[in-house]
Write a protein that holds these residues in place. Structure first.
Motif, PDB file in Angstrom:
ATOM      1  N   GLN B  71       0.811  -1.206   0.000  1.00 25.85           N
ATOM      2  CA  GLN B  71       0.000   0.000   0.000  1.00 25.85           C
ATOM      3  C   GLN B  71       0.855   1.271   0.000  1.00 25.85           C
ATOM      4  OE1 GLN B  71      -2.896  -0.169   3.198  1.00 25.85           O
ATOM      5  NE2 GLN B  71      -3.352  -2.321   2.801  1.00 25.85           N
ATOM      6  N   SER B  72       2.169   1.096  -0.006  1.00 26.19           N
ATOM      7  CA  SER B  72       3.083   2.243   0.087  1.00 26.19           C
ATOM      8  C   SER B  72       2.681   3.164   1.232  1.00 26.19           C
ATOM      9  CB  SER B  72       3.095   3.038  -1.233  1.00 26.19           C
ATOM     10  OG  SER B  72       3.585   2.248  -2.285  1.00 26.19           O
ATOM     11  N   SER B  73       2.430   2.546   2.368  1.00 26.94           N
ATOM     12  CA  SER B  73       1.971   3.339   3.511  1.00 26.94           C
ATOM     13  C   SER B  73       2.821   3.078   4.740  1.00 26.94           C
ATOM     14  CB  SER B  73       0.507   3.025   3.827  1.00 26.94           C
ATOM     15  OG  SER B  73       0.372   1.716   4.356  1.00 26.94           O
ATOM     16  N   PHE B  74       2.776   4.025   5.626  1.00 28.72           N
ATOM     17  CA  PHE B  74       3.502   3.929   6.903  1.00 28.72           C
ATOM     18  C   PHE B  74       2.694   4.745   7.908  1.00 28.72           C
ATOM     19  CE2 PHE B  74       6.904   2.709   9.475  1.00 28.72           C
ATOM     20  CZ  PHE B  74       7.544   3.776  10.095  1.00 28.72           C
ATOM     21  N   ASN B  75       1.538   4.221   8.284  1.00 33.32           N
ATOM     22  CA  ASN B  75       0.611   4.943   9.155  1.00 33.32           C
ATOM     23  C   ASN B  75       1.051   4.874  10.610  1.00 33.32           C
ATOM     24  OD1 ASN B  75      -0.820   5.414   6.833  1.00 33.32           O
ATOM     25  ND2 ASN B  75      -2.447   3.940   7.305  1.00 33.32           N
ATOM     26  N   LEU B  76       0.850   5.968  11.287  1.00 30.74           N
ATOM     27  CA  LEU B  76       1.215   6.090  12.705  1.00 30.74           C
ATOM     28  C   LEU B  76      -0.025   5.846  13.565  1.00 30.74           C
ATOM     29  CD1 LEU B  76       3.539   7.049  14.698  1.00 30.74           C
ATOM     30  CD2 LEU B  76       2.445   9.292  14.575  1.00 30.74           C
ATOM     31  N   ARG B  77       0.144   5.097  14.640  1.00 32.71           N
ATOM     32  CA  ARG B  77      -1.005   4.793  15.501  1.00 32.71           C
ATOM     33  C   ARG B  77      -0.637   4.962  16.958  1.00 32.71           C
ATOM     34  NH1 ARG B  77      -1.722  -0.129  11.884  1.00 32.71           N
ATOM     35  NH2 ARG B  77      -0.582  -1.283  13.505  1.00 32.71           N
TER      36      ARG B  77
END
Lengths: 116, 114
Positions: B71-77
């Motif tokens: 997903q070419s993502s690097f989400n922060l949680r």
């Protein structure tokens, strides 16, 4: 973690004068330092990359004669804004890293420049 | 050329609620990915980074991020937000070489309601 110190944290200067900002790595030797500029409520934009003992590499659109960068030692890089104008007012942040893969850059606390 | 997109300019959450800040990147090879936090008038503090290995990365202050190549993502949680988390958050991508200059996303301003 490693500490990068930027000085001054705030500076106000008159239009037409020059201002020097220092970036020091306090507890490590930085082979590479980066200078960023941040306009209010905007992201950071890389201005230039400097390696110790060599000329800085400027990003497209950044005037090298206006923003003089010197990286004379492994612990100090300076950014001099020459003949400053009000449009140069901004937040300038440096970062420093040790060379090699898988190493992060450490950021200074930034310098708020206001040109009046 | 590498680029980073943070789709949300502002996010407001209630204290104690969970948080997810989105980050999408464009990079031709395996990226180095970072999340930084910036308080007003301050420099950047590194929250976490991904270079390789486990795609779920733990950081400081209870933050984590997951690298999803597909997903070419690097989400922060963060599972439970504190009022002190209110700040500007920047996602950044770096190249996997000795220079490793960073390209930053536009930032997401987090506000926390009491």
């Amino acid at each position: 973690g490693a500490v990068v110190s930027q000085h001054p944290s705030r500076v106000i200067c008159k239009s037409g004068t020059s201002v020097k900002i220092e970036c020091r790595s306090l507890d490590f030797q930085a082979t590479t330092m980066f200078w960023y500029r941040q306009f209010p409520k905007q992201s950071l934009m890389l201005m230039a990359t400097s390696n110790e003992g060599s000329k800085a590499t400027y990003e497209q659109g950044v005037e090298k004669d206006k923003f003089l960068i010197n990286h004379a030692s492994l612990t100090l890089s300076t950014l001099t804004v020459t003949s400053a104008h009000p449009e140069d007012s901004s937040f300038y942040i440096c970062s420093a890293k040790v060379g090699g893969r898988d190493t992060e850059a450490f950021f200074g606390q930034g310098t708020r420049l206001t040109v009046v | 050329a590498q680029s980073v997109t943070q789709p949300d300019i502002h996010i407001t959450v209630s204290e104690g609620a969970s948080l997810e800040l989105r980050c999408n990147y464009s990079y031709g090879a395996t990226p180095y990915l970072f999340w930084y936090v910036q308080s007003p008038g301050q420099g950047l503090q590194l929250l976490l980074k991904y270079f390789s290995g486990d795609t779920l990365v733990q950081g400081i202050k209870g933050f984590e991020a997951e690298f999803k190549r597909s997903q070419s993502s690097f989400n922060l949680r963060k599972p439970s937000v504190h009022w002190s988390d209110a700040a500007e958050y920047f996602c950044a991508v770096g190249s996997n070489n000795a220079g490793n200059m960073l390209t930053f996303g536009g930032g997401t301003r987090l506000m926390v309601k009491p």
